[in-house]
Design an enzyme around this catalytic site. Structure first.
Site, PDB file in Angstrom:
ATOM      1  N   ARG A   1      13.990  -0.525   7.300  1.00  0.00           N
ATOM      2  CA  ARG A   1      13.260  -0.245   8.537  1.00  0.00           C
ATOM      3  C   ARG A   1      13.614  -1.232   9.636  1.00  0.00           C
ATOM      4  O   ARG A   1      13.710  -2.431   9.395  1.00  0.00           O
ATOM      5  CB  ARG A   1      11.749  -0.296   8.258  1.00  0.00           C
ATOM      6  CG  ARG A   1      11.233   0.965   7.645  1.00  0.00           C
ATOM      7  CD  ARG A   1       9.817   0.805   7.160  1.00  0.00           C
ATOM      8  NE  ARG A   1       8.915   0.258   8.162  1.00  0.00           N
ATOM      9  CZ  ARG A   1       7.595   0.208   8.012  1.00  0.00           C
ATOM     10  NH1 ARG A   1       7.043   0.688   6.924  1.00  0.00           N
ATOM     11  NH2 ARG A   1       6.826  -0.310   8.947  1.00  0.00           N
TER      12      ARG A   1
ATOM     13  N   ARG B   1       3.702  -8.297  13.528  1.00  0.00           N
ATOM     14  CA  ARG B   1       2.834  -7.262  12.924  1.00  0.00           C
ATOM     15  C   ARG B   1       1.683  -7.901  12.136  1.00  0.00           C
ATOM     16  O   ARG B   1       0.576  -7.364  12.101  1.00  0.00           O
ATOM     17  CB  ARG B   1       3.675  -6.336  12.030  1.00  0.00           C
ATOM     18  CG  ARG B   1       4.544  -5.398  12.874  1.00  0.00           C
ATOM     19  CD  ARG B   1       5.678  -4.773  12.078  1.00  0.00           C
ATOM     20  NE  ARG B   1       5.234  -3.978  10.963  1.00  0.00           N
ATOM     21  CZ  ARG B   1       5.974  -3.710   9.891  1.00  0.00           C
ATOM     22  NH1 ARG B   1       7.187  -4.206   9.786  1.00  0.00           N
ATOM     23  NH2 ARG B   1       5.497  -2.971   8.935  1.00  0.00           N
TER      24      ARG B   1
ATOM     25  N   ARG C   1      -6.424   1.588  12.393  1.00  0.00           N
ATOM     26  CA  ARG C   1      -5.923   0.223  12.567  1.00  0.00           C
ATOM     27  C   ARG C   1      -6.656  -0.528  13.668  1.00  0.00           C
ATOM     28  O   ARG C   1      -6.369  -1.695  13.901  1.00  0.00           O
ATOM     29  CB  ARG C   1      -4.445   0.279  12.922  1.00  0.00           C
ATOM     30  CG  ARG C   1      -3.503  -0.007  11.746  1.00  0.00           C
ATOM     31  CD  ARG C   1      -2.112   0.253  12.224  1.00  0.00           C
ATOM     32  NE  ARG C   1      -1.077  -0.471  11.575  1.00  0.00           N
ATOM     33  CZ  ARG C   1      -0.203   0.074  10.734  1.00  0.00           C
ATOM     34  NH1 ARG C   1      -0.310   1.323  10.373  1.00  0.00           N
ATOM     35  NH2 ARG C   1       0.788  -0.640  10.266  1.00  0.00           N
TER      36      ARG C   1
ATOM     37  N   LYS D   1       0.822  -1.217   0.000  1.00  0.00           N
ATOM     38  CA  LYS D   1       0.000   0.000   0.000  1.00  0.00           C
ATOM     39  C   LYS D   1       0.860   1.272   0.000  1.00  0.00           C
ATOM     40  O   LYS D   1       0.515   2.255  -0.656  1.00  0.00           O
ATOM     41  CB  LYS D   1      -1.032   0.011   1.130  1.00  0.00           C
ATOM     42  CG  LYS D   1      -0.503  -0.209   2.517  1.00  0.00           C
ATOM     43  CD  LYS D   1      -1.670  -0.416   3.503  1.00  0.00           C
ATOM     44  CE  LYS D   1      -1.230  -0.978   4.823  1.00  0.00           C
ATOM     45  NZ  LYS D   1      -0.054  -0.427   5.460  1.00  0.00           N
TER      46      LYS D   1
ATOM     47  N   ARG E   1      12.532  -5.304   1.989  1.00  0.00           N
ATOM     48  CA  ARG E   1      12.102  -3.940   1.627  1.00  0.00           C
ATOM     49  C   ARG E   1      13.168  -2.892   1.958  1.00  0.00           C
ATOM     50  O   ARG E   1      13.791  -2.928   3.014  1.00  0.00           O
ATOM     51  CB  ARG E   1      10.814  -3.617   2.388  1.00  0.00           C
ATOM     52  CG  ARG E   1      10.353  -2.187   2.239  1.00  0.00           C
ATOM     53  CD  ARG E   1       8.910  -2.007   2.583  1.00  0.00           C
ATOM     54  NE  ARG E   1       8.568  -2.383   3.951  1.00  0.00           N
ATOM     55  CZ  ARG E   1       7.318  -2.364   4.406  1.00  0.00           C
ATOM     56  NH1 ARG E   1       6.332  -2.025   3.624  1.00  0.00           N
ATOM     57  NH2 ARG E   1       7.070  -2.718   5.647  1.00  0.00           N
TER      58      ARG E   1
HETATM   59  P1  AMP Z   1       3.493   1.254   8.994  1.00  0.00           P
HETATM   60  O1  AMP Z   1       4.558   2.137   8.433  1.00  0.00           O
HETATM   61  O2  AMP Z   1       2.117   1.643   8.563  1.00  0.00           O
HETATM   62  O3  AMP Z   1       3.779  -0.211   8.754  1.00  0.00           O
HETATM   63  O4  AMP Z   1       3.531   1.472  10.591  1.00  0.00           O
HETATM   64  C1  AMP Z   1       4.686   1.180  11.348  1.00  0.00           C
HETATM   65  C2  AMP Z   1       4.341   1.108  12.822  1.00  0.00           C
HETATM   66  O5  AMP Z   1       3.818   2.381  13.277  1.00  0.00           O
HETATM   67  C3  AMP Z   1       3.279   0.087  13.212  1.00  0.00           C
HETATM   68  O6  AMP Z   1       3.800  -1.227  13.364  1.00  0.00           O
HETATM   69  C4  AMP Z   1       2.795   0.672  14.554  1.00  0.00           C
HETATM   70  O7  AMP Z   1       3.743   0.447  15.584  1.00  0.00           O
HETATM   71  C5  AMP Z   1       2.806   2.172  14.262  1.00  0.00           C
HETATM   72  N1  AMP Z   1       1.517   2.654  13.712  1.00  0.00           N
HETATM   73  C6  AMP Z   1       1.312   3.198  12.484  1.00  0.00           C
HETATM   74  N2  AMP Z   1       0.033   3.541  12.313  1.00  0.00           N
HETATM   75  C7  AMP Z   1      -0.604   3.204  13.459  1.00  0.00           C
HETATM   76  C8  AMP Z   1      -1.953   3.282  13.896  1.00  0.00           C
HETATM   77  N3  AMP Z   1      -2.928   3.778  13.114  1.00  0.00           N
HETATM   78  N4  AMP Z   1      -2.247   2.843  15.153  1.00  0.00           N
HETATM   79  C9  AMP Z   1      -1.290   2.355  15.965  1.00  0.00           C
HETATM   80  N5  AMP Z   1       0.005   2.223  15.606  1.00  0.00           N
HETATM   81  C10 AMP Z   1       0.348   2.649  14.364  1.00  0.00           C
END
Ligand code: AMP
Length: 217
Positions: free
Chosen positions: A163, A174, A90, A16, A130
């Protein structure tokens, strides 16, 4: 100006972010990624960054209250007419808060929810390999989509980063968090907006072609 919000939802590594950053690069929308906002806060060493670091590094969810404070301003203060929201909501609590926030707004509406569907086994490989450009945000994969020059972005020459939460163990956690906390939200959202289901195990161009049928200039 009236604005439309599109939600991009799916498990970690489903692509995404790749699609959203291309839409942004091609001038079709803003890309609002809560993960990017949190990583920037951690990098800057701000109060928010210190608060969320342990959650992000371990692949657990940041508490809802912190996320709701972070997102409200970001959603209402945009420039382009369309915004892709990547990584929010989320949880059910976040979904309910978003729907409530938008129902009060006369200028921002929900266009639809894109659900990126893909098998978990593929996700682990994708996420471990990635790499992200630290400058323009373009996303690569050392196995499936390598850059021409090792560690250097093809588009802008920026440095690629890996990352901290893209390790095999953290990705598996995750994915479990996604299954338990985020997937149930799809049913809730399908009653509030159009749910667009995408097969995310396809070439990027083919997925992009489907998305832009909805997100047009
Ligand atoms: P992402 O880059 O979207 O994969 O997010 C990386 C990390 O940020 C996630 O594993 C969570 O620890 C945190 N995170 C991002 N968005 C949210 C959200 N809407 N609610 C809670 N934690 C979030």
């Amino acid at each position: 100006m009236s604005r439309t919000i599109w939600l991009f939802m799916g498990p970690p590594g489903c692509g995404k972010g790749t699609q959203a950053s291309r839409l942004k690069r091609e001038g079709l929308c803003e890309h609002l990624s809560t993960g990017d906002l949190l990583r920037a806060a951690i990098k800057s060493g701000s109060e928010l960054g210190l608060k969320v670091k342990s959650f992000v590094d371990s692949g657990s969810l940041v508490p809802d209250q912190v996320m709701l404070e972070l997102i409200e301003d970001a959603i209402t203060s945009g420039h382009l007419s369309q915004t892709v929201l990547d990584g929010f909501p989320r949880t059910i609590v976040q979904g309910e808060a978003l729907v409530k926030m938008l129902s009060k707004s006369t200028s921002v509406k929900l266009g639809g929810v894109f659900w990126f569907k893909i098998d978990s086994l593929i996700l682990v490989k994708r996420a471990v390999g990635r790499r992200t450009c630290s400058s323009c945000g373009a996303i690569y994969n050392i196995e499936f989509k390598p850059t021409k020059q090792h560690g250097v972005c093809d588009l802008c020459g920026g440095e690629l980063t890996h990352r901290k939460d893209d390790t095999e163990e953290t990705i598996k956690h995750r994915i479990n968090v996604y299954e338990a906390e985020t997937k149930p939200l799809l049913e809730f959202l399908s009653g509030k907006s159009e749910l667009i289901s995408l097969d995310a195990d396809r070439p990027e161009d083919s997925i992009y072609g489907e998305i832009i049928k909805y997100i047009k200039k």
